[in-house]
Enzyme design. Structure first.
Site, short mmCIF file in Angstrom:
data_model
loop_
_atom_site.label_atom_id
_atom_site.label_comp_id
_atom_site.label_asym_id
_atom_site.label_seq_id
_atom_site.Cartn_x
_atom_site.Cartn_y
_atom_site.Cartn_z
N TYR A 100 -3.35 -7.30 4.80
CA TYR A 100 -4.79 -7.14 4.95
C TYR A 100 -5.20 -7.41 6.40
CZ TYR A 100 -4.69 -7.36 -0.13
OH TYR A 100 -4.41 -7.11 -1.46
N ASN A 123 -11.12 0.52 -4.00
CA ASN A 123 -10.56 1.87 -3.89
C ASN A 123 -10.48 2.53 -5.28
OD1 ASN A 123 -9.00 4.17 -3.44
ND2 ASN A 123 -7.09 3.01 -3.34
N CYS A 131 -3.40 1.83 -1.95
CA CYS A 131 -3.76 0.42 -1.91
C CYS A 131 -2.58 -0.46 -2.33
CB CYS A 131 -4.99 0.15 -2.75
SG CYS A 131 -4.91 0.75 -4.44
N HIS A 132 -1.61 0.12 -3.04
CA HIS A 132 -0.44 -0.65 -3.46
C HIS A 132 0.46 -1.01 -2.28
CE1 HIS A 132 0.91 3.55 -3.44
NE2 HIS A 132 2.12 3.07 -3.20
N GLU A 158 9.12 4.51 -3.55
CA GLU A 158 8.89 4.98 -2.20
C GLU A 158 10.04 4.65 -1.24
OE1 GLU A 158 5.11 3.53 -0.85
OE2 GLU A 158 4.01 4.75 -2.30
#
Length: 161
Positions: A100, A123, A131-132, A158
């Site tokens: 953040y 979001n 956002c993950h 990912e």
């Protein structure tokens, strides 16, 4: 405003998405229509798989580990600051994470980590606005509306094979 939506299965469970009259994506959620309704204000929802075909195809490719970027048009409603944060989230590369505080600093707002966290939590388009990929300063998997397990699964798909 009436939205078109569809719900389909993923390895993380049911996933729902909604588009506006122009076909732009306004909300996504892990879960059924009820979960989607919590993320977007609309007068009604009509199930329309055809209207969501591109969104569904891109998400299915992502969940299969075959897509790393999205091309669907977005129309998520938010404040100018939220839009700024969501734009920054889309710049976090697939397979990477940012804290953040790092996002706040990148936006020229050092010290605004909590405000970034609130915008991140607001979001309405999870996965496509990633956002993950946002983690705590200590590396913890914190602050994902759909839980740490799903966040870990998303970050896992990912990673390069």
């Amino acid at each position: 405003m009436t939205l078109r939506y569809d719900t389909f299965p993923t390895f993380c469970g049911a996933f729902s998405a909604a588009v506006d009259a122009n076909g732009a994506l306004v909300a996504t959620a892990f879960g059924s229509l009820a979960a989607l309704k919590q993320r977007v204000d609309a007068q009604g929802f009509i199930r329309d798989a055809e209207a969501l075909s591109k969104v569904r195809r891109e998400l299915e490719e992502y969940f299969a580990g075959k897509r790393r970027a999205f091309t669907v048009r977005l129309a998520a409603a938010g404040t100018p600051f939220q839009q700024e944060v969501w734009s920054a989230l889309r710049k976090i590369p697939c397979g990477a994470t940012a804290s953040y505080g790092e996002i706040a600093t990148a936006l020229g707002r050092a010290g605004a980590a909590r405000a970034v966290g609130r915008a991140n939590g607001a979001n309405p388009v999870c996965v496509i606005v990633p956002c993950h990929r946002v983690i705590g300063a200590d590396g913890s998997l914190t602050g994902f509306a759909f839980g740490e397990k799903i966040k870990r699964q998303l970050l896992g798909i990912e990673q390069p094979a």
